[in-house]
Design an enzyme around this catalytic site. Structure first.
Site, PDB file in Angstrom:
ATOM      1  N   LYS A   1     -15.982  55.205 116.378  1.00 41.58           N
ATOM      2  CA  LYS A   1     -16.876  55.434 115.239  1.00 41.58           C
ATOM      3  C   LYS A   1     -17.775  54.288 115.328  1.00 41.58           C
ATOM      4  O   LYS A   1     -19.281  54.650 115.110  1.00 41.58           O
ATOM      5  CB  LYS A   1     -16.023  55.437 113.963  1.00 41.58           C
TER       6      LYS A   1
ATOM      7  N   SER B   1     -10.673  59.491 105.659  1.00 35.79           N
ATOM      8  CA  SER B   1     -11.641  58.294 106.329  1.00 35.79           C
ATOM      9  C   SER B   1     -12.852  58.071 105.694  1.00 35.79           C
ATOM     10  O   SER B   1     -13.653  57.128 105.872  1.00 35.79           O
ATOM     11  CB  SER B   1     -11.719  58.031 107.675  1.00 35.79           C
TER      12      SER B   1
END
Length: 803
Positions: free
Chosen positions: A687, A644
């Site tokens: 996140k 990611s």
């Protein structure tokens, strides 16, 4: 490029979609209704009676597999026949192998009571019959008659001797003959010697003949004693039969249709008659209680109170808990056992129905998995210890007759366990042919919203909670989408929803509310996060105080804020990570410092390789890439895994090559392929919220934001504070589809388009990259030419082998 709107980052649930005021108006719902595939598998598996069609229910923790499966099996078993009772009886032919006895449902308890009553009756009736006057008189008559026969035999010899003037005398040592005098007294030895020789010879000859007759009479005595014993035994048997005949005949008539019971009653009759001495002797070989103890029944499974087929759940499926055990008791320092100490296991109790086991617990019990497979393959239950099964002991013990097996085993476990068993155990799919795979989430559509509301109503009703109003249902549905990490999905983890409802009910009670509303659900969610958030706060504190160097203002070359997710138990939170890159002339290598330090996982290493090929294809499609670059996660001391961060790493590397600053107010997440397309990642909500908390804690939000993959937009279900900041324009979220969009937003520079000769306009980002790479190429070329011209000297080491 426009940032995302509030509607794009959170899908609210309008309350006007519901046609009820509170959930108490809704009917209950089977929780398996939302798992159609799994329910069909359960329907099939329970109806399929062929061998090997046992079931494995797959699901993640939080599904409430046990509750849902238990309810389904309880409903299904209610309409199935109740299995027979299971008992063990004494084996009079081979006491070490107790006999299995199958009895119609409810008969076991009745038969056990009948046998107990029989023993109680015989315990008083048998002594009474041997103490009766009839028995004593008849026994006396037999003994008297036999005594008379013995006396008659001796008297016959005595009379014959008297006829010959000889006396038969009894002495302490037996019998002896002596001549008689005129007064019928024994002749003295002196007088006998005075008799003429003919008389003495006659008397001695007669005595010899009489001695033979006396010896013959005495030799008949043991035969007469044997006849007496036989007569007494016949009398004892007759009297004993009179005592036990009537109660046994009543039971034989009552259980005339049960062959096993009749066989046991016949064996009881024969055993009592064979041990008559136990009831009349003072010190018998076998005490009466030992004889009576063999008459009882060991009822190990009583299904009288069972409604339909049994459903048994074993929370500790060890070997003994599965197949039962044989207990022992200590007598004079010796361990003893018998058929009455056989105890049932879960397989016995579930026989004829369903046995539910947790797969993980089963696999952790020594020998339990192999025991279950052996039982299912054999189709019978053998009650033996684990030591016996594996031949670890050789002591004498019981070997009960196996019990025929007819049940369905239902294993509950995670998908990983199922597929591991499929891979590593060749017997598994032969024994568990039906998989019931529970859904992780449900589509969030108009069809499922009423279904989900009824499911919440059912959970609240069964847990005796307050009903939910429409706002409460909408809040739970929104939370369910967040737990599913998808705007178009609702989580199917019933345990998580049940916990949320119970906590919301608590806060509704604290507020003296009659129903659970949105504010109570939101309070429950915030309290859940508060209780689990200590480590998150400590981590954020290190960033805010500067212990962990994360910049959220200004521009930096070769540095970008990546986003990671930390998972602790069932709680996860996002945290920014400083990713840096360096670039210098070299041979086209991108050094992954995490991998070199053995902190990077295989997926992350693969992502870096893809990244390096993406850059080579983008900026040096036809020529060597004269670059030596490095990538690092700064102040990261644990493992790094996942792809990611590959967009962030690519942006940091291009920034380092072009010496273009990256806006530190922005963070980025996403992975890329070799063509620079941005791909979806996980944990995007955590996140974004993690970076938002850091930026807010450091001061006023001013143009801060996050770049995320376009394909992740439908997974956004962000918290209320983030939504408010987005609505005010203080925090921005950008959906990016390719690397170009990320670079434009982060650097603020135009990328530029190449002309026919491959040159980019001056001042563009791509022009800066190409100019720097050209300079790298010239430096590498000069270095190579310099080394070629160094005659006789040692080649100078090239600085492009950092990796």
């Amino acid at each position: 490029m426009s940032p995302l709107s509030v509607a794009q980052i959170y899908r609210a649930c309008p309350e006007d979609l519901f046609d009820f005021e509170v959930t108490s108006e809704l009917g209950s719902l089977d929780l398996l209704s939302s798992h159609r595939r799994a329910r069909d598998a359960l329907d099939f598996g329970t109806a399929m009676r062929s061998e090997g069609f046992n079931l494995f229910v797959l699901g993640q923790p939080g599904h409430g597999m046990h509750d849902m499966t238990g309810r389904f099996l309880a409903e299904r078993s209610h309409h199935e026949p109740t299995p027979p009772d299971i008992a063990y009886r004494y084996n009079f032919d081979d006491p070490a192998r107790p006999c299995y006895l199958s009895l119609p449902t409810g008969t076991g308890r009745v038969l056990s009571a009948d046998l107990d009553n029989l023993v109680d009756e015989l315990r008083t009736a048998i002594p009474a019959v041997f103490e009766s006057d009839e028995y004593q008189n008849r026994l006396h008559e037999l003994k008297q008659a036999m005594g008379e026969r013995q006396r008659d035999a001796i008297e016959a010899v005595r009379r014959e001797a008297r006829e010959h003037d000889i006396l038969l005398l009894s002495t302490p040592n037996g019998f002896t003959f002596a001549p008689a005098a005129d007064d019928d007294k024994m002749m003295s030895p002196e007088d006998f010697q005075k008799l003429p020789d003919d008389d003495r010879e006659r008397i001695e000859g007669t005595v010899a003949i009489l001695q033979k007759k006396l010896t013959a009479a005495i030799r008949r005595m043991p035969r007469l004693a044997k006849q007496l014993r036989e007569q007494v035994d016949a009398l004892n048997e007759e009297m004993l039969e009179s005592a036990i005949g009537t109660p046994l005949e009543e039971l034989e008539e009552r259980y005339a249709n049960h062959e096993g019971v009749l066989a046991h009653l016949t064996a009881i009759r024969e055993a009592i008659l064979a041990h008559v001495g136990s009831f009349i002797e003072d010190e018998p070989d076998i005490p009466p209680e030992a004889v009576f103890s063999r008459c009882h029944l060991n009822l190990i499974v009583d299904n009288q109170g069972t409604d339909g087929a049994p459903v048994v759940y074993l929370d500790l499926p060890s070997h003994q808990h599965l197949v039962g055990r044989i207990e022992h008791h200590v007598h004079n320092g010796t361990l003893l056992t018998d058929f009455s100490l056989i105890r049932a296991g879960g397989l016995h109790r579930a026989n004829g129905g369903y046995l539910v086991l947790d797969a993980r617990t089963l696999l952790t019990q020594p020998g339990a998995w192999e025991t279950l497979k052996r039982v299912l393959r054999a189709g019978e239950i053998r009650t033996e210890s684990l030591e016996q099964a594996y031949g670890l002991i050789s002591t004498t013990t019981l070997e009960p007759e196996p019990v025929p097996l007819d049940l369905k085993v239902v294993l509950l476990g995670e998908r990983l366990l199922y597929y591991l068993l499929c891979e590593h155990d060749p017997d598994f799919l032969e024994l568990f042919k039906v998989q019931a795979d529970l859904e992780d989430d449900l589509p969030r559509n108009d069809e499922n919203l009423p279904l989900f509301a009824r499911m919440l109503a059912t959970q609240a009703r069964e847990a005796a909670l307050r009903p939910l109003d429409r706002s409460g249902v909408a809040a739970v549905m929104e939370r369910a989408s967040r737990l599913a990490d998808d705007q178009r999905k609702l989580t199917a983890r019933h345990r998580a929803l049940g916990d949320l409802l119970q906590e919301a009910d608590h806060w509704a009670g604290q507020a003296s509310a009659a129903v659970i509303a949105r504010e109570h659900v939101e309070k429950a969610v915030s309290q859940q996060l508060w209780r689990a958030g200590r480590l998150r706060e400590r981590s954020f504190e290190q960033i805010v105080r500067g212990t962990l160097a994360i910049r959220t203002e200004g521009h930096e070359v070769g540095q970008v804020n990546g986003l990671s997710v930390l998972t602790l138990g069932d709680f996860a939170f996002g945290q920014p990570t400083r990713i840096t890159a360096t670039a210098r002339p070299g041979a086209g290598q991108v050094v992954d410092i995490e991998r070199e330090a053995r902190l990077g996982g295989r997926i992350h290493s693969k992502a870096v390789m893809i990244l390096s090929r993406c850059l080579a294809g983008r900026y040096a499609p036809d020529t060597p890439l004269s670059l030596s670059a490095s990538l690092a996660f700064e102040q990261s001391y644990g493992g790094v895994e996942g792809d990611s961060a590959s967009v962030a790493e690519a942006c940091a590397l291009i920034s380092a090559i072009a010496r273009a600053g990256i806006d530190q107010r922005l963070a980025v997440t996403g992975s890329i392929d070799q063509y620079g397309r941005v791909q979806a990642v996980g944990g995007v909500n955590e996140k974004i919220e993690g970076f938002f908390e850091i930026c807010r804690a450091r001061g006023e939000l001013n143009g801060h934001g996050v770049l995320l993959p376009t394909t992740n937009v439908e997974q956004l279900m962000l918290g209320n504070e983030v939504r408010e900041a987005v609505a005010d324009g203080r925090f921005r979220l950008y959906a990016i589809a390719d690397l170009d969009q990320a670079l434009t937003l982060l650097t603020g520079l135009p990328l530029g388009e190449a002309d026919s000769e491959g040159r980019y306009p001056a001042g563009t980002l791509n022009a800066g990259v190409m100019e720097r790479l050209a300079a790298f190429h010239e430096a590498v070329k000069r270095k190579a030419e310099g080394n070629d011209g160094d005659e006789g000297g040692q080649d100078e080491e090239v600085d492009d082998h950092d990796g």
